[in-house]
Design an enzyme around this catalytic site. Structure first.
Site, PDB file in Angstrom:
ATOM      1  N   ASP A  56       6.290   4.680  -1.347  1.00  0.00           N
ATOM      2  CA  ASP A  56       7.713   5.399  -1.094  1.00  0.00           C
ATOM      3  C   ASP A  56       9.136   4.356  -1.850  1.00  0.00           C
ATOM      4  O   ASP A  56      10.079   4.926  -1.723  1.00  0.00           O
ATOM      5  CB  ASP A  56       8.115   5.067   0.344  1.00  0.00           C
ATOM      6  CG  ASP A  56       7.980   3.624   1.147  1.00  0.00           C
ATOM      7  OD1 ASP A  56       7.710   3.637   2.225  1.00  0.00           O
ATOM      8  OD2 ASP A  56       8.233   2.743   0.257  1.00  0.00           O
ATOM      9  N   GLN A  67       0.764  -1.080  -0.212  1.00  0.00           N
ATOM     10  CA  GLN A  67       0.159   0.191   0.090  1.00  0.00           C
ATOM     11  C   GLN A  67       0.924   1.224  -0.049  1.00  0.00           C
ATOM     12  O   GLN A  67       0.693   2.283  -0.161  1.00  0.00           O
ATOM     13  CB  GLN A  67      -0.868  -0.027   1.160  1.00  0.00           C
ATOM     14  CG  GLN A  67      -1.834  -1.143   1.250  1.00  0.00           C
ATOM     15  CD  GLN A  67      -2.273  -1.211   2.666  1.00  0.00           C
ATOM     16  OE1 GLN A  67      -3.563  -0.826   2.925  1.00  0.00           O
ATOM     17  NE2 GLN A  67      -1.795  -1.907   3.694  1.00  0.00           N
ATOM     18  N   ASN A  68       2.100   0.995   0.117  1.00  0.00           N
ATOM     19  CA  ASN A  68       3.341   2.182   0.249  1.00  0.00           C
ATOM     20  C   ASN A  68       3.395   2.663  -1.032  1.00  0.00           C
ATOM     21  O   ASN A  68       3.289   1.857  -2.127  1.00  0.00           O
ATOM     22  CB  ASN A  68       4.327   1.701   1.003  1.00  0.00           C
ATOM     23  CG  ASN A  68       3.865   1.297   2.300  1.00  0.00           C
ATOM     24  OD1 ASN A  68       3.015   1.623   2.881  1.00  0.00           O
ATOM     25  ND2 ASN A  68       4.862   0.611   3.156  1.00  0.00           N
ATOM     26  N   HIS A  79      -1.313   1.300  -4.491  1.00  0.00           N
ATOM     27  CA  HIS A  79      -1.757   2.588  -4.266  1.00  0.00           C
ATOM     28  C   HIS A  79      -0.712   3.602  -5.101  1.00  0.00           C
ATOM     29  O   HIS A  79      -0.731   4.645  -4.922  1.00  0.00           O
ATOM     30  CB  HIS A  79      -1.488   3.178  -2.813  1.00  0.00           C
ATOM     31  CG  HIS A  79      -2.652   2.325  -1.897  1.00  0.00           C
ATOM     32  ND1 HIS A  79      -2.743   2.416  -0.736  1.00  0.00           N
ATOM     33  CD2 HIS A  79      -3.991   2.072  -2.444  1.00  0.00           C
ATOM     34  CE1 HIS A  79      -3.758   1.872  -0.362  1.00  0.00           C
ATOM     35  NE2 HIS A  79      -4.602   1.492  -1.208  1.00  0.00           N
ATOM     36  N   GLY A  86       2.725  -4.457   9.268  1.00  0.00           N
ATOM     37  CA  GLY A  86       2.926  -2.944   9.298  1.00  0.00           C
ATOM     38  C   GLY A  86       1.742  -2.388   8.710  1.00  0.00           C
ATOM     39  O   GLY A  86       1.622  -1.267   8.075  1.00  0.00           O
ATOM     40  N   ASN A 145       3.091  -6.868  13.436  1.00  0.00           N
ATOM     41  CA  ASN A 145       2.643  -5.302  13.632  1.00  0.00           C
ATOM     42  C   ASN A 145       3.135  -4.905  14.996  1.00  0.00           C
ATOM     43  O   ASN A 145       3.163  -5.945  16.040  1.00  0.00           O
ATOM     44  CB  ASN A 145       1.259  -5.414  13.582  1.00  0.00           C
ATOM     45  CG  ASN A 145       0.762  -4.008  13.456  1.00  0.00           C
ATOM     46  OD1 ASN A 145       0.905  -3.004  14.297  1.00  0.00           O
ATOM     47  ND2 ASN A 145      -0.067  -3.612  12.236  1.00  0.00           N
TER      48      ASN A 145
HETATM   49  N1  APR Z   1       6.634  -2.298  12.890  1.00  0.00           N
HETATM   50  C1  APR Z   1       5.617  -2.858  12.790  1.00  0.00           C
HETATM   51  N2  APR Z   1       4.370  -2.415  12.537  1.00  0.00           N
HETATM   52  C2  APR Z   1       4.318  -0.931  12.838  1.00  0.00           C
HETATM   53  C3  APR Z   1       5.554  -0.061  13.184  1.00  0.00           C
HETATM   54  C4  APR Z   1       6.579  -0.913  13.181  1.00  0.00           C
HETATM   55  N3  APR Z   1       7.956  -0.313  13.397  1.00  0.00           N
HETATM   56  N4  APR Z   1       5.034   1.238  13.032  1.00  0.00           N
HETATM   57  C5  APR Z   1       3.773   1.146  12.954  1.00  0.00           C
HETATM   58  N5  APR Z   1       3.310   0.085  12.930  1.00  0.00           N
HETATM   59  C6  APR Z   1       1.913  -0.457  12.433  1.00  0.00           C
HETATM   60  C7  APR Z   1       0.740   0.454  13.271  1.00  0.00           C
HETATM   61  O1  APR Z   1       0.642  -0.341  14.564  1.00  0.00           O
HETATM   62  C8  APR Z   1      -0.242   0.110  12.421  1.00  0.00           C
HETATM   63  O2  APR Z   1      -1.082  -0.927  12.516  1.00  0.00           O
HETATM   64  O3  APR Z   1       1.568  -0.327  11.162  1.00  0.00           O
HETATM   65  C9  APR Z   1       0.084   0.096  10.991  1.00  0.00           C
HETATM   66  C10 APR Z   1      -0.006   1.646  10.151  1.00  0.00           C
HETATM   67  O4  APR Z   1      -1.323   1.523   9.834  1.00  0.00           O
HETATM   68  P1  APR Z   1      -1.695   2.947   9.098  1.00  0.00           P
HETATM   69  O5  APR Z   1      -0.909   3.857   9.777  1.00  0.00           O
HETATM   70  O6  APR Z   1      -2.978   3.011   9.017  1.00  0.00           O
HETATM   71  O7  APR Z   1      -1.021   2.735   7.477  1.00  0.00           O
HETATM   72  P2  APR Z   1      -1.803   1.464   6.476  1.00  0.00           P
HETATM   73  O8  APR Z   1      -2.323   0.499   7.033  1.00  0.00           O
HETATM   74  O9  APR Z   1      -0.625   1.425   5.619  1.00  0.00           O
HETATM   75  O10 APR Z   1      -2.748   2.766   5.741  1.00  0.00           O
HETATM   76  C11 APR Z   1      -3.357   2.118   4.489  1.00  0.00           C
HETATM   77  O11 APR Z   1      -4.335   4.394   4.372  1.00  0.00           O
HETATM   78  O12 APR Z   1      -3.943   6.480   4.507  1.00  0.00           O
HETATM   79  C12 APR Z   1      -4.033   5.681   3.541  1.00  0.00           C
HETATM   80  O13 APR Z   1      -3.265   5.313   1.252  1.00  0.00           O
HETATM   81  C13 APR Z   1      -2.867   5.366   2.781  1.00  0.00           C
HETATM   82  O14 APR Z   1      -1.730   3.319   2.049  1.00  0.00           O
HETATM   83  C14 APR Z   1      -2.289   4.018   3.216  1.00  0.00           C
HETATM   84  C15 APR Z   1      -3.623   3.195   3.740  1.00  0.00           C
END
Ligand code: APR
Length: 251
Positions: free
Chosen positions: A104, A101-102, A119, A186, A212
């Site tokens: 980067d 979903q990243n 994405h 993550g 996670n």
């Molecule tokens: N190691 C493991 N897990 C981690 C770490 C880490 N160092 N740091 C954060 N996390 C976990 C958090 O606990 C959380 O459950 O990663 C998750 C990040 O969740 P979000 O911030 O919601 O990101 P994501 O799931 O990728 O969001 C999905 O939402 O905003 C949109 O398009 C954007 O692609 C993104 C989508």
């Protein structure tokens, strides 16, 4: 934790089609904030005002304030142990595709080749009016970046309200339907349709390994093995464990 990592390694070594679904949490150790943890991007920028395609169309200059903030961080970020470990697993033949979903580009920088960008990717920009494309690099000094037709450019990432690239959607569905193992790394798994991938895989018999730092709604519903902690640390131990198993050192 060691027992759980050993069990996860067993699943991966025995699987002939292993996928990973990754989210922003895997890049946090590269210095890129995630979205929904405390202090995450959405605590600074309201996604309804900054990450929605209609917000971009009505006020692109404002949306570029957030995009520049992200670009400054992402353009200087390096892959961390989690990206590199997953690249190693791919080379060893134990991880076949990453659906990320990243935006980067850190999986590719970490050595992974089979990456499905659900994405999109922030390293290129497009003009919504004339269709011309540019690299983020060549436009980095322009605030906001403009096309030669003078319109403000948009990064090739999927905003809320936009469709997932058709090929990424189809390929991900196809792979999730036949995966034997799925690593979910993550992600809070709250954004659809990416968050349907774990249930599609589970329904089709895949074992789900979730990595996670916190529990998510998947943990108690469809996760088989929950490895709690930082993605970088856990994935490097997991790769070492798989290597020892494959070399026959570990039963
Ligand atoms: N190691 C493991 N897990 C981690 C770490 C880490 N160092 N740091 C954060 N996390 C976990 C958090 O606990 C959380 O459950 O990663 C998750 C990040 O969740 P979000 O911030 O919601 O990101 P994501 O799931 O990728 O969001 C999905 O939402 O905003 C949109 O398009 C954007 O692609 C993104 C989508």
């Amino acid at each position: 934790m060691e027992k759980l990592i050993n069990a996860a390694a067993d699943i991966i070594v025995k699987s002939d089609l292993t996928l990973a679904l990754t989210g922003a949490g895997i890049s946090v150790e590269s210095g890129i904030p995630d979205f929904r943890s405390a202090g995450g991007l959405w605590s600074k920028f309201d996604p309804a005002e900054y990450a929605n395609i209609s917000a971009f169309r009505s006020n692109p200059e404002k949306v570029w304030e957030m995009l520049w903030e992200m670009d400054k961080i992402v353009s200087g970020a390096e892959p961390n142990e989690a990206h590199i470990g997953m690249g190693e697993l791919e080379k060893m033949g134990y991880l076949h595709y990453i659906i990320t979903q990243n935006v980067d580009n850190l999986h590719q920088a970490g050595g992974s080749k089979n990456v499905i960008e659900y994405h999109g990717n922030s390293s290129s920009l497009s003009c919504l009016w004339c269709g011309k494309t540019y690299t983020a690099e060549e436009k980095r000094s322009e605030h906001p970046p403009r096309c030669e037709c003078k319109m403000i450019l948009k990064p090739d990432v999927v905003f809320f309200g936009e469709a997932i690239p058709q090929d990424a959607m189809n390929r991900s569905f196809q792979l999730a339907s036949s995966a034997k193992a799925l690593m979910v790394v993550g992600t809070s798994a709250v954004v659809s349709p990416a968050n349907t991938i774990p249930s599609i895989a589970k329904q089709n018999g895949a074992r789900v390994i979730e990595i996670n730092k916190e529990r998510t709604h998947l943990t108690d519903s469809l996760t088989d093995i929950f490895l709690q902690g930082s993605a970088g640390e856990i994935i490097s131990v997991l790769v070492k464990t798989i290597k020892r198993k494959v070399e026959g050192v570990l039963s």
